[in-house]
Write a protein that holds these residues in place. Structure first.
Motif, PDB file in Angstrom:
ATOM      1  N   GLN A 174      -9.496   8.869   3.285  1.00 52.16           N
ATOM      2  CA  GLN A 174      -8.991   7.496   3.361  1.00 52.16           C
ATOM      3  C   GLN A 174      -7.631   7.345   2.660  1.00 52.16           C
ATOM      4  O   GLN A 174      -6.863   6.449   2.999  1.00 52.16           O
ATOM      5  CB  GLN A 174      -9.991   6.521   2.721  1.00 52.16           C
ATOM      6  CG  GLN A 174     -11.393   6.677   3.308  1.00 52.16           C
ATOM      7  CD  GLN A 174     -12.013   5.338   3.665  1.00 52.16           C
ATOM      8  OE1 GLN A 174     -11.309   4.402   4.020  1.00 52.16           O
ATOM      9  NE2 GLN A 174     -13.333   5.270   3.599  1.00 52.16           N
ATOM     10  N   GLN A 175      -7.405   8.207   1.683  1.00 48.25           N
ATOM     11  CA  GLN A 175      -6.069   8.230   1.047  1.00 48.25           C
ATOM     12  C   GLN A 175      -5.437   9.589   1.278  1.00 48.25           C
ATOM     13  O   GLN A 175      -4.760  10.134   0.431  1.00 48.25           O
ATOM     14  CB  GLN A 175      -6.155   7.987  -0.464  1.00 48.25           C
ATOM     15  CG  GLN A 175      -6.752   6.677  -0.867  1.00 48.25           C
ATOM     16  CD  GLN A 175      -8.269   6.772  -1.067  1.00 48.25           C
ATOM     17  OE1 GLN A 175      -8.765   7.739  -1.613  1.00 48.25           O
ATOM     18  NE2 GLN A 175      -8.991   5.761  -0.592  1.00 48.25           N
ATOM     19  N   TYR A 224       0.905   8.981  -5.628  1.00 49.25           N
ATOM     20  CA  TYR A 224      -0.372   9.696  -5.648  1.00 49.25           C
ATOM     21  C   TYR A 224      -0.031  11.146  -5.368  1.00 49.25           C
ATOM     22  O   TYR A 224      -0.101  11.607  -4.225  1.00 49.25           O
ATOM     23  CB  TYR A 224      -1.273   9.102  -4.570  1.00 49.25           C
ATOM     24  CG  TYR A 224      -2.687   9.629  -4.525  1.00 49.25           C
ATOM     25  CD1 TYR A 224      -3.500   9.643  -5.661  1.00 49.25           C
ATOM     26  CD2 TYR A 224      -3.239  10.086  -3.331  1.00 49.25           C
ATOM     27  CE1 TYR A 224      -4.806  10.104  -5.597  1.00 49.25           C
ATOM     28  CE2 TYR A 224      -4.544  10.540  -3.261  1.00 49.25           C
ATOM     29  CZ  TYR A 224      -5.322  10.556  -4.406  1.00 49.25           C
ATOM     30  OH  TYR A 224      -6.628  11.005  -4.338  1.00 49.25           O
ATOM     31  N   TYR A 248      -5.782   7.422  -7.608  1.00 48.07           N
ATOM     32  CA  TYR A 248      -5.275   6.626  -6.502  1.00 48.07           C
ATOM     33  C   TYR A 248      -5.242   5.156  -6.883  1.00 48.07           C
ATOM     34  O   TYR A 248      -6.266   4.551  -7.187  1.00 48.07           O
ATOM     35  CB  TYR A 248      -6.116   6.810  -5.234  1.00 48.07           C
ATOM     36  CG  TYR A 248      -5.603   5.906  -4.126  1.00 48.07           C
ATOM     37  CD1 TYR A 248      -4.449   6.244  -3.435  1.00 48.07           C
ATOM     38  CD2 TYR A 248      -6.237   4.698  -3.832  1.00 48.07           C
ATOM     39  CE1 TYR A 248      -3.937   5.409  -2.466  1.00 48.07           C
ATOM     40  CE2 TYR A 248      -5.730   3.848  -2.855  1.00 48.07           C
ATOM     41  CZ  TYR A 248      -4.583   4.204  -2.180  1.00 48.07           C
ATOM     42  OH  TYR A 248      -4.060   3.369  -1.232  1.00 48.07           O
ATOM     43  N   LYS A 268       0.825  -1.214   0.000  1.00 45.83           N
ATOM     44  CA  LYS A 268       0.000   0.000   0.000  1.00 45.83           C
ATOM     45  C   LYS A 268       0.857   1.260   0.000  1.00 45.83           C
ATOM     46  O   LYS A 268       0.358   2.364   0.221  1.00 45.83           O
ATOM     47  CB  LYS A 268      -0.909  -0.002   1.235  1.00 45.83           C
ATOM     48  CG  LYS A 268      -1.910  -1.144   1.256  1.00 45.83           C
ATOM     49  CD  LYS A 268      -2.854  -0.970   2.444  1.00 45.83           C
ATOM     50  CE  LYS A 268      -3.746  -2.176   2.629  1.00 45.83           C
ATOM     51  NZ  LYS A 268      -4.112  -2.341   4.065  1.00 45.83           N
ATOM     52  N   TYR A 301       2.017   8.350  -1.435  1.00 43.97           N
ATOM     53  CA  TYR A 301       1.339   7.152  -1.938  1.00 43.97           C
ATOM     54  C   TYR A 301      -0.100   7.076  -1.422  1.00 43.97           C
ATOM     55  O   TYR A 301      -0.729   6.025  -1.462  1.00 43.97           O
ATOM     56  CB  TYR A 301       2.104   5.888  -1.528  1.00 43.97           C
ATOM     57  CG  TYR A 301       3.404   5.743  -2.293  1.00 43.97           C
ATOM     58  CD1 TYR A 301       4.508   6.510  -1.960  1.00 43.97           C
ATOM     59  CD2 TYR A 301       3.500   4.877  -3.371  1.00 43.97           C
ATOM     60  CE1 TYR A 301       5.683   6.412  -2.678  1.00 43.97           C
ATOM     61  CE2 TYR A 301       4.673   4.774  -4.093  1.00 43.97           C
ATOM     62  CZ  TYR A 301       5.761   5.541  -3.742  1.00 43.97           C
ATOM     63  OH  TYR A 301       6.915   5.449  -4.462  1.00 43.97           O
ATOM     64  N   GLY A 302      -0.601   8.196  -0.912  1.00 44.85           N
ATOM     65  CA  GLY A 302      -1.964   8.210  -0.397  1.00 44.85           C
ATOM     66  C   GLY A 302      -2.147   7.347   0.841  1.00 44.85           C
ATOM     67  O   GLY A 302      -3.253   6.881   1.140  1.00 44.85           O
ATOM     68  N   VAL A 303      -1.085   7.124   1.580  1.00 43.04           N
ATOM     69  CA  VAL A 303      -1.197   6.366   2.831  1.00 43.04           C
ATOM     70  C   VAL A 303      -1.951   7.212   3.859  1.00 43.04           C
ATOM     71  O   VAL A 303      -1.761   8.418   3.941  1.00 43.04           O
ATOM     72  CB  VAL A 303       0.214   6.005   3.358  1.00 43.04           C
ATOM     73  CG1 VAL A 303       0.168   5.527   4.800  1.00 43.04           C
ATOM     74  CG2 VAL A 303       0.850   4.951   2.446  1.00 43.04           C
ATOM     75  N   ARG A 304      -2.818   6.578   4.619  1.00 43.62           N
ATOM     76  CA  ARG A 304      -3.538   7.283   5.681  1.00 43.62           C
ATOM     77  C   ARG A 304      -2.655   7.271   6.922  1.00 43.62           C
ATOM     78  O   ARG A 304      -2.397   6.213   7.506  1.00 43.62           O
ATOM     79  CB  ARG A 304      -4.865   6.581   5.938  1.00 43.62           C
ATOM     80  CG  ARG A 304      -5.734   7.302   6.953  1.00 43.62           C
ATOM     81  CD  ARG A 304      -7.009   6.513   7.221  1.00 43.62           C
ATOM     82  NE  ARG A 304      -7.748   7.092   8.344  1.00 43.62           N
ATOM     83  CZ  ARG A 304      -8.588   6.432   9.113  1.00 43.62           C
ATOM     84  NH1 ARG A 304      -8.822   5.138   8.893  1.00 43.62           N
ATOM     85  NH2 ARG A 304      -9.199   7.038  10.105  1.00 43.62           N
ATOM     86  N   ALA A 350      -3.454   1.845  -5.042  1.00 42.12           N
ATOM     87  CA  ALA A 350      -2.679   1.483  -3.849  1.00 42.12           C
ATOM     88  C   ALA A 350      -1.264   1.090  -4.230  1.00 42.12           C
ATOM     89  O   ALA A 350      -1.035   0.320  -5.168  1.00 42.12           O
ATOM     90  CB  ALA A 350      -3.365   0.340  -3.104  1.00 42.12           C
TER      91      ALA A 350
END
Ligand SMILES: O=C(O)c1cc(C(=O)O)c2c(n1)C(=O)C(=O)c1cc(C(=O)O)[nH]c1-2
Ligand SMILES: O=C(O)c1cc(C(=O)O)c2c(n1)C(=O)C(=O)c1cc(C(=O)O)[nH]c1-2
Lengths: 583, 583
Positions: B243-244, B436, B430, B161, B185-188, B432
């Motif tokens: 969420q991202q 991003y 996005y 992810k 990387y759009g990690v939360r 995973a």
């Protein structure tokens, strides 16, 4: 502490034409054509060396074995990395020696796969405004020393046949002398002279095969009978075996301008398994004297006929003139892998003496009347039988790591190894570009448990004056200076300054990785003396670290891993230039 | 040279509980919980620092950006490499500091593919006989400090992810506080406390999403209205975008034992393109105060609501007590990517001051009544339009590289950047585990042409006392000492000692590669003071060298290559520990 024998006569000294008065530079790895690695600089001496400190450092950016000698011409230092063989020019006239330029020959990455012993290079050399060096993918390059621009680049080998290049060229008399590596791939060894202006081949001589290929003609006058006869490079082999017979060239070449001769040693015959190749296997494992202009062979002497143990004859041949039984003789001095220190008349190839600088059990030395080595038959590596406790090992009592000679002390300073091995000969197949070895080897520490030594040797008396034991093989080069100091590094990373007469360690510094490089010294643009060394473990002995080899496989790195397991707990990969000076 | 304002009042000082009397060790990267990076050692001082010399060196064996602080506990130094994150223990009681042990967590090599900014790690930390650190493949490890044996290893993220870890943990009160990287990387993003004994999670708080996930409850009392309201981590985003949404945690965490609070900053919202995420994008780009035992949020303040330029809020929050308008206040001091130096009441989140430590054109500072930054609309990065000459850039006027504070001089020492950029927002998707970002960036040197500065800052007066210009970004950390010295390194490889009061460079040494590491100091087993730094260029700014990026592609390394082309001609990859001492 000097032996009285050598104190009474005048000390050995390199011929002036091959070791001219010191100009404070260090323009070739061997320092001079004689290969003494001796500098007349003496600002740093036995009194003050304890204060030596790091002046500046530079990362090669490559964490592989760093064997190159940093060379210095004018106010520029040249540093050559292992593969990918990037040449850096550093400006010594500026604080911190910033980069002037870098030249990247972009060698083929597949070359890494056929390098026998890490992806090393023994350094660049300088002549007439140019820097010359070899690349792992078997090219030779000439670069403008001022600008870093490529002048020429010549392809001399084919990595698909296992041909690589690791040696430092000799640049002399408008020529660049280079040789090919790949003895463990059945490469047929040669030496070649390129025109320094154009990179074009001037002459090329093979070390196996018919006389014409080997450049053996009417001028060839070897001293011993066993080197005499027609086409011995063919007839001392099973049919055609000389075609994959090794005899590669990857050590240092010395040059006597008065005699117009170069001296170099061909490497081991291929494959290692001697049962595959009955005969003397000429012209491997010896020393050739060749005319520098034509390549014609003048004489040859074979240290190890019919090689049993991978005893490449490539170790340094240092040119000295010395008093021998009342006569001044022109000799070359050669510490061989077989543990013998040879003094050879360099005009004739006559062996004046061959003394053990390191104890061995695989042979009993040389019969001086025939020139032949006396093998111990119980250590003969018969096929499919594990022969145990052979001393020394395949890398020999001493590998490529060059000695230095000080005419001030009259002593030769020799880094060497204390290793034994178990050996099983097996039958290999020749497939171009793949290993052609035929032996399963496991090395271990020799008697006493230490694996290295650094010794001072009295050439005329033929005996050791002092020695320093090292935990690991002494795999780096040596520097001797008029400050009565010798410098060398060990595989733990210590760079040491030793009293040249007593062997007392007067100073040492912990570099960041194990040392297998060649120290040099020079007078900086500020008039001060500097000492330089590349740190970065690797090479054959250090491949366990530089190539991340699994310590559980003792046969890895052709059996060296078995002895070197502990190195992983002692040092890490690196690649850093250290330059030292007094405060 | 001290401003008269601060000379009249008593100087700022870290709370004693967070910065206890110096024990001569350096057990965590920030030196103490307050994060001052100040040592009371003064053997090395302004009088004698010119004599400083290299004591020993050690190769990390990894030629990537070396950001870790070498830490020292007792007679052992701990050095952590970039990926593959090998921890080395060096025995300071032996000459040359030989290796005691090494611990290799064997991180998944695919982690390298999702690291945004080289494969860095900011260092290990020590508590109660254990060394804790994060790995690039998102594990946290506890190792026995004496033996190097693994005590526990906890997986906290999934590289598939895009989740990685690069931060140095904070170890305090039996817990190990860590956070996740991957904002690009759009990690939360989240922060988490692990039990120091077991590695089990004690609490975990996200930086986006519903209040429950963020651990916002009844105790949450932010100072400004814009941080008040229910589920702002959801409502300040387009549907589900949180969420991202980034808000990752990769900077240094500080801790006030009296208040029982930790302080840290969530990173940028994802993606960079702000047009994709109308709203404030809570709780990114701010500072959280959380209860160390429960993770409950006490307050939050957002440096950069609705981030326009990747201005991660992760920079250091140094805990000080200072006189402010006649009152002693408990504050945190934070030099943000946006160029402002914030002084914030750490009990309430009130901003006492926000002064420009570096000139910018992207905004006009903070409206202290609302706490909101005043954006320059003409630098707003509208989609599909190249906005030119935005200052500062995505990495900000200052990136992660930590400042140091000396209560002896009352000054904060700040490494920072002088860069501008052209920016074009584009629409990202996005997916995973893939970048991003949604911006095409090109950076260049800011006004004056230099790209870095190292400044002394009077916190109370809100002004610069002195500054040193650097050719390249000042990307390493800072050390201040009672010897009235500050130490930092530059990307050319110079490690410098500066007079803390005047900014005069009193000493400098050329290490082998550019420096982006954190200097530390300690009292050795011999009672002498030592200074340590890792050299080895890389990180986001140095990726052009450490990752061999093509200088022709200015957009590489998210636009940093455009500014850093020349770095390739100035330094090489490296990875060496240098330790200095007086003769
Ligand atoms: O036979 C060959 O062609 C060849 C080449 C090389 C080389 O080029 O490095 C080595 C050897 N042999 C060899 O036998 C050997 O001991 C050796 C040690 C090393 C080293 O760099 O540590 N190279 C080589
Ligand atoms: O958003 C993130 O998760 C994240 C992670 C990291 C990191 O973990 O190194 C950096 C950044 N962002 C970042 O924005 C940034 O400027 C940066 C610089 C560096 C560095 O080591 O030089 N890392 C990171």
């Amino acid at each position: 502490l000097l032996s009285s024998a050598s104190a009474q006569t005048s000390l050995p000294t390199p011929p002036a034409s091959a070791a001219p008065a010191d100009d404070g530079q260090w323009s070739m790895p061997t320092k001079n054509f004689a290969g003494t690695r001796y500098s007349e600089l003496s600002e740093i001496n036995t009194e003050n060396v304890r204060d030596l400190q790091v002046a500046f450092t530079f990362s090669t950016g490559v964490n592989k074995g760093q064997e190159a000698a940093p060379i210095v011409v004018g106010s520029t230092m040249y540093v050559l990395t292992p593969y990918p063989n990037i040449l850096y020019a550093l400006d010594l006239s500026q604080p911190g020696a910033p980069m002037k330029w870098q030249y990247n020959p972009k060698p083929a990455s597949a070359a890494q796969g056929v390098a026998c012993c890490d992806v090393v290079n023994r350094g660049p050399t300088y002549a007439d405004g140019r820097v010359f060096f070899t690349t792992l993918d078997a090219h030779v390059v000439a670069v403008n020393a001022e600008t870093g621009e490529e002048i020429w680049k010549t392809k001399l080998g084919d990595i698909n046949k296992g041909e690589t290049m690791t040696m430092a060229p000799l640049a002399a008399k408008g020529k660049v002398i280079v040789g090919i590596s790949g003895g463990e791939y059945g490469v047929r060894g040669w030496i070649q002279a390129l025109d320094a202006n154009t990179g074009k081949s001037v002459w090329k001589a093979y070390n196996t095969g018919p006389d014409a290929d080997v450049k053996i003609g009417s001028a060839f006058k070897p001293f011993y009978d066993s080197e005499k006869g027609k086409d011995l490079g063919v007839t001392t082999w099973p049919p055609d075996a000389w075609q994959q017979g090794g005899g590669t060239v990857w050590g240092f070449v010395t040059y006597d301008p008065d005699l117009n001769l170069i001296f170099y040693g061909p490497g081991n015959p291929g494959p290692w398994n001697p049962n595959q190749r009955p005969g003397d296997n000429k012209w491997t494992n010896g020393v050739f004297a060749r005319d520098i202009d034509t390549g014609e062979a003048l004489w040859f002497y074979q240290w190890n006929p019919h090689d049993l143990f991978d005893w490449d004859g490539i170790n340094e041949n240092i040119l000295l003139d010395l008093d021998w039984k009342g006569q001044r003789r022109k000799v070359l001095v050669h510490p061989d892998r077989n543990g013998l220190l040879y003094v050879v008349d360099r005009t004739t190839g006559e062996v004046l003496s061959a003394s053990f600088y390191h104890a061995v059990n695989a042979h009993q030395g040389v019969d001086l009347s025939t020139g032949r080595i006396k093998i111990n038959q119980d250590k003969y590596p018969l096929q499919n039988k594990v022969v145990r406790d052979i001393c020394p090992t395949a890398p020999g009592a001493k590998d490529w790591s060059p000695s230095a000679f000080s005419h001030k002390t009259g002593l030769l300073y020799i880094p060497h190894n204390n290793l034994c091995m178990d050996w099983e000969s097996v039958e290999p197949n020749y497939i171009a570009g793949t290993p052609y070895v035929g032996a399963e080897v496991r090395m271990m520490p020799g008697p006493g448990g230490h694996m290295g030594e650094f010794s001072a040797w009295d050439i005329v008396a033929g005996k050791e004056v002092w020695t320093i034991k090292e935990r690991f093989p002494a795999w780096g080069g040596t520097l001797a200076t008029a400050g009565d100091l010798v410098f060398y590094g060990n595989m733990e990373g210590w760079f040491k300054a030793v009293h040249a007469r007593t062997g007392e360690v007067l100073w040492q510094f912990k570099t960041d990785s194990g040392i297998i490089g060649q120290p040099t010294t020079y007078r900086g643009p500020d008039g001060r003396q500097y000492v330089a060394i590349l740190s970065g473990v690797g090479g054959w002995s250090g491949a366990i670290v530089s190539n991340d080899l699994d310590p559980r496989d003792g046969t890895a790195a052709m059996g060296f891993v078995n002895a070197m397991r502990e190195l992983k707990n002692v040092t890490t990969k690196g690649g850093t230039l250290y330059v030292f000076k007094l405060p």
